[in-house]
Design a protein around this motif. Structure first.
Motif, PDB file in Angstrom:
ATOM      1  N   ALA A 142      36.486  53.448  45.738  1.00  0.00           N
ATOM      2  CA  ALA A 142      36.041  52.799  44.501  1.00  0.00           C
ATOM      3  C   ALA A 142      34.969  53.633  43.802  1.00  0.00           C
ATOM      4  O   ALA A 142      34.991  53.793  42.573  1.00  0.00           O
ATOM      5  CB  ALA A 142      35.512  51.400  44.807  1.00  0.00           C
ATOM      6  N   GLU A 143      34.015  54.172  44.584  1.00  0.00           N
ATOM      7  CA  GLU A 143      32.965  55.010  44.002  1.00  0.00           C
ATOM      8  C   GLU A 143      33.558  56.267  43.380  1.00  0.00           C
ATOM      9  O   GLU A 143      33.153  56.702  42.306  1.00  0.00           O
ATOM     10  CB  GLU A 143      31.927  55.393  45.070  1.00  0.00           C
ATOM     11  CG  GLU A 143      30.944  54.289  45.399  1.00  0.00           C
ATOM     12  CD  GLU A 143      30.139  53.858  44.182  1.00  0.00           C
ATOM     13  OE1 GLU A 143      29.633  54.736  43.458  1.00  0.00           O
ATOM     14  OE2 GLU A 143      30.021  52.649  43.945  1.00  0.00           O
ATOM     15  N   TYR A 184      39.651  46.980  43.195  1.00  0.00           N
ATOM     16  CA  TYR A 184      38.855  47.427  44.349  1.00  0.00           C
ATOM     17  C   TYR A 184      37.623  46.534  44.517  1.00  0.00           C
ATOM     18  O   TYR A 184      37.296  46.094  45.617  1.00  0.00           O
ATOM     19  CB  TYR A 184      38.377  48.869  44.135  1.00  0.00           C
ATOM     20  CG  TYR A 184      39.320  49.947  44.624  1.00  0.00           C
ATOM     21  CD1 TYR A 184      39.742  49.991  45.950  1.00  0.00           C
ATOM     22  CD2 TYR A 184      39.757  50.953  43.771  1.00  0.00           C
ATOM     23  CE1 TYR A 184      40.590  50.997  46.402  1.00  0.00           C
ATOM     24  CE2 TYR A 184      40.613  51.965  44.204  1.00  0.00           C
ATOM     25  CZ  TYR A 184      41.024  51.985  45.514  1.00  0.00           C
ATOM     26  OH  TYR A 184      41.856  52.970  45.966  1.00  0.00           O
ATOM     27  N   GLN A 185      36.941  46.280  43.413  1.00  0.00           N
ATOM     28  CA  GLN A 185      35.695  45.521  43.466  1.00  0.00           C
ATOM     29  C   GLN A 185      35.922  44.073  43.895  1.00  0.00           C
ATOM     30  O   GLN A 185      35.122  43.506  44.651  1.00  0.00           O
ATOM     31  CB  GLN A 185      35.001  45.582  42.105  1.00  0.00           C
ATOM     32  CG  GLN A 185      34.442  46.969  41.783  1.00  0.00           C
ATOM     33  CD  GLN A 185      33.959  47.119  40.355  1.00  0.00           C
ATOM     34  OE1 GLN A 185      34.427  46.422  39.452  1.00  0.00           O
ATOM     35  NE2 GLN A 185      33.033  48.029  40.117  1.00  0.00           N
ATOM     36  N   GLN A 186      37.028  43.465  43.446  1.00  0.00           N
ATOM     37  CA  GLN A 186      37.349  42.097  43.868  1.00  0.00           C
ATOM     38  C   GLN A 186      37.628  42.051  45.365  1.00  0.00           C
ATOM     39  O   GLN A 186      37.146  41.149  46.073  1.00  0.00           O
ATOM     40  CB  GLN A 186      38.575  41.603  43.095  1.00  0.00           C
ATOM     41  CG  GLN A 186      38.284  41.256  41.643  1.00  0.00           C
ATOM     42  CD  GLN A 186      39.545  40.825  40.896  1.00  0.00           C
ATOM     43  OE1 GLN A 186      40.659  41.203  41.263  1.00  0.00           O
ATOM     44  NE2 GLN A 186      39.369  40.055  39.841  1.00  0.00           N
ATOM     45  N   SER A 187      38.390  43.020  45.835  1.00  0.00           N
ATOM     46  CA  SER A 187      38.706  43.085  47.265  1.00  0.00           C
ATOM     47  C   SER A 187      37.435  43.247  48.092  1.00  0.00           C
ATOM     48  O   SER A 187      37.222  42.548  49.089  1.00  0.00           O
ATOM     49  CB  SER A 187      39.664  44.254  47.532  1.00  0.00           C
ATOM     50  OG  SER A 187      39.804  44.474  48.919  1.00  0.00           O
ATOM     51  N   LEU A 188      36.581  44.175  47.663  1.00  0.00           N
ATOM     52  CA  LEU A 188      35.339  44.432  48.404  1.00  0.00           C
ATOM     53  C   LEU A 188      34.411  43.216  48.400  1.00  0.00           C
ATOM     54  O   LEU A 188      33.771  42.921  49.414  1.00  0.00           O
ATOM     55  CB  LEU A 188      34.621  45.635  47.794  1.00  0.00           C
ATOM     56  CG  LEU A 188      35.201  47.001  48.155  1.00  0.00           C
ATOM     57  CD1 LEU A 188      34.675  48.084  47.222  1.00  0.00           C
ATOM     58  CD2 LEU A 188      34.874  47.350  49.603  1.00  0.00           C
ATOM     59  N   GLY A 189      34.341  42.519  47.283  1.00  0.00           N
ATOM     60  CA  GLY A 189      33.503  41.329  47.206  1.00  0.00           C
ATOM     61  C   GLY A 189      33.884  40.291  48.245  1.00  0.00           C
ATOM     62  O   GLY A 189      33.025  39.711  48.921  1.00  0.00           O
ATOM     63  N   LEU A 225      39.929  49.852  39.328  1.00  0.00           N
ATOM     64  CA  LEU A 225      38.569  49.753  39.849  1.00  0.00           C
ATOM     65  C   LEU A 225      38.167  48.297  40.032  1.00  0.00           C
ATOM     66  O   LEU A 225      37.553  47.930  41.037  1.00  0.00           O
ATOM     67  CB  LEU A 225      37.592  50.454  38.905  1.00  0.00           C
ATOM     68  CG  LEU A 225      36.109  50.386  39.293  1.00  0.00           C
ATOM     69  CD1 LEU A 225      35.865  51.043  40.636  1.00  0.00           C
ATOM     70  CD2 LEU A 225      35.238  51.033  38.212  1.00  0.00           C
ATOM     71  N   GLN A 226      38.537  47.449  39.088  1.00  0.00           N
ATOM     72  CA  GLN A 226      38.216  46.020  39.179  1.00  0.00           C
ATOM     73  C   GLN A 226      38.900  45.395  40.399  1.00  0.00           C
ATOM     74  O   GLN A 226      38.323  44.551  41.083  1.00  0.00           O
ATOM     75  CB  GLN A 226      38.655  45.305  37.905  1.00  0.00           C
ATOM     76  CG  GLN A 226      38.181  43.855  37.839  1.00  0.00           C
ATOM     77  CD  GLN A 226      38.538  43.200  36.519  1.00  0.00           C
ATOM     78  OE1 GLN A 226      39.241  43.772  35.693  1.00  0.00           O
ATOM     79  NE2 GLN A 226      38.060  41.982  36.312  1.00  0.00           N
ATOM     80  N   LYS A 279      35.195  55.310  40.175  1.00  0.00           N
ATOM     81  CA  LYS A 279      34.174  55.009  39.170  1.00  0.00           C
ATOM     82  C   LYS A 279      33.630  56.301  38.554  1.00  0.00           C
ATOM     83  O   LYS A 279      33.430  56.389  37.346  1.00  0.00           O
ATOM     84  CB  LYS A 279      33.022  54.224  39.814  1.00  0.00           C
ATOM     85  CG  LYS A 279      32.017  53.678  38.812  1.00  0.00           C
ATOM     86  CD  LYS A 279      30.800  53.086  39.499  1.00  0.00           C
ATOM     87  CE  LYS A 279      31.138  51.867  40.310  1.00  0.00           C
ATOM     88  NZ  LYS A 279      29.933  51.257  40.921  1.00  0.00           N
ATOM     89  N   MET A 283      35.091  51.298  49.682  1.00  0.00           N
ATOM     90  CA  MET A 283      33.906  51.610  48.878  1.00  0.00           C
ATOM     91  C   MET A 283      33.927  53.068  48.434  1.00  0.00           C
ATOM     92  O   MET A 283      33.616  53.385  47.281  1.00  0.00           O
ATOM     93  CB  MET A 283      32.627  51.338  49.679  1.00  0.00           C
ATOM     94  CG  MET A 283      32.182  49.902  49.671  1.00  0.00           C
ATOM     95  SD  MET A 283      30.591  49.719  50.525  1.00  0.00           S
ATOM     96  CE  MET A 283      30.213  48.009  50.109  1.00  0.00           C
TER      97      MET A 283
END
Length: 419
Positions: free
Chosen positions: A384-385, A350-355, A347-348, A388, A381
């Motif tokens: 990732a959701e 995914y979040q780094q990529s999306l950022g 998940l982290q 999550k 997204m």
């Protein structure tokens, strides 16, 4: 004061728009003619509408408001009267009331509800230390200082009373939906009834509606006495989406509702209520697991289509090393998830990529690559959701199982002691 009548006239003030009205009072926004045109709210109470009880309530309200001074209690600046009305000149709160604030947002985020509750608790602590009970706590009687950075101001002390902690009353006061059970069931009550009302306000702030919405006192009393677990608005909406085949939306709402129900297992002291909540939690987890399989099956075709588009987008991004690196990071997260690594680390990733991709999207000029990048961000997204929600559900399952084990251990201990 008849509806549609012009505002009354006061020598020092210009009364303008009507802010609200009740059974015997109307509140206007007003400007002081001197002193930099200070903005105030003026509560106009018609003398004709007052009976003996309402006169006593009004006098108590004025007495209390003149003696209290707290940042989260609306300030009474002055009061005046003429042949027709009594006027309470109050601090003006530009943000309206909490009821409208909640309705306009459907529900409040926990961090906002937490901050508001702390402010309300501070005002109540101040009142109770002075042996004052409000007795009509509800969102309509909680005002907001402003629209931009609001803080709470407790208002409308029309039912307030001087009550020591050991005092008991039996007179029915307040608004039914927010009344404590002792009041609803017409029993003796004490100053602690305000705390029940605070709990109902908190529930409404989080879920957008009070927990015991009813059309009569009889129905309200029945719901309060019932051992049936309160269904949250999230569950009601989840069931609707489930029935209409929106499995992804239903799964998300079931997972969110578990965030409230699972902690309730820990804090609920009544055994029957705890059992009812545990049954609900088991049902929601079971249905969420079924929906998880349905959503995964439905997503498969979309994921395959997105995979082809992702390959093409990478080829189109060879001239932008940073964009390509962010896309590769997203692909790595997908690969880890598809290999069964549905952990917090994935998940982290995914979040780094999306950022990074979101920052690059703002700088990307119009064209085919921007369209494809936007689609890829939406896809990442979504994944990732979904991940999550799986992590949250797994955490809730673990917590619920742990609580069941604790309850089993307590039961064994009790059995041993009885032998």
């Amino acid at each position: 004061m008849a509806a549609g009548c012009a505002p009354p006239k006061l020598q020092e003030f210009i009364l303008t728009e009507k802010l609200g009205s009740g059974s015997y009072a109307t509140v206007y926004k007003a400007y002081r003619k001197v002193n930099n045109r200070e903005v105030v709210a003026i509560k106009c109470v018609s003398k004709k509408s007052l009976n003996k009880a309402s006169v006593e309530n009004l006098l108590t309200e004025i007495e209390i408001l003149k003696t209290v001074k707290h940042p989260h209690i609306v300030q009474l600046k002055d009061f005046q009267w003429d042949g027709e009305n009594i006027y309470l000149i109050m601090e003006y709160c530009a943000g309206g009331d909490l009821s409208h604030f909640i309705r306009s947002r459907r529900a409040l985020p926990e961090r906002v509800a937490r901050r508001f509750l702390q402010q309300l608790a501070s005002a109540l602590q101040y009142l109770h230390q002075r042996n004052i009970s409000h007795l009509d706590l509800k969102p309509q009687n909680v005002l907001l200082s402003s629209r931009t950075c609001p803080h709470l101001k407790l208002a409308d002390f029309g039912f307030a009373q001087h009550m020591s902690p050991w005092d008991e009353k039996h007179v029915l006061r307040g608004s039914p939906l927010y009344m404590a059970p002792e009041m609803v069931c017409q029993q003796q009550y004490d100053a602690r009834v305000d705390l029940w009302s605070v709990g109902v306000i908190l529930y409404e702030a989080l879920f957008g509606q009070p927990p015991f919405a009813s059309k009569s006192f009889t129905e309200l009393e029945s719901k309060i006495r019932s051992n049936k677990a309160v269904e949250t608005a999230l569950v009601v909406e989840a069931v609707k989406k489930d029935e209409f085949g929106d499995y992804s939306g239903a799964l998300s709402l079931y997972c969110r509702s578990l965030e409230y129900f699972v902690p309730a297992l820990h804090y609920e002291l009544d055994c029957r209520r705890k059992t009812a909540i545990r049954t609900k939690v088991a049902q929601y987890i079971a249905r969420a697991e079924e929906l998880k399989a349905l959503v995964a099956q439905g997503n498969q075709a979309n994921f395959e289509q997105a995979k082809s588009a992702r390959v093409l987008l990478k080829e189109m991004s060879q001239d932008k090393p940073q964009l390509l690196a962010a896309l590769e990071m997203g692909s790595a997260a997908i690969a880890q998830e598809e290999q069964g690594d549905d952990s917090a680390e994935t998940l982290q990733l995914y979040q780094q990529s999306l950022g990074e991709l979101l920052l690059m999207l703002t700088a990307e000029p119009q064209g085919r690559r921007r369209v494809m990048l936007h689609a890829e961000i939406k896809n990442l997204m979504s994944r990732a959701e979904y991940l999550k929600e799986q992590l949250k559900m797994r955490e809730n399952q673990k917590e619920a199982a742990s609580m069941d084990q604790d309850l089993f251990s307590e039961s064994v201990k009790s059995s041993c002691l009885l032998q």
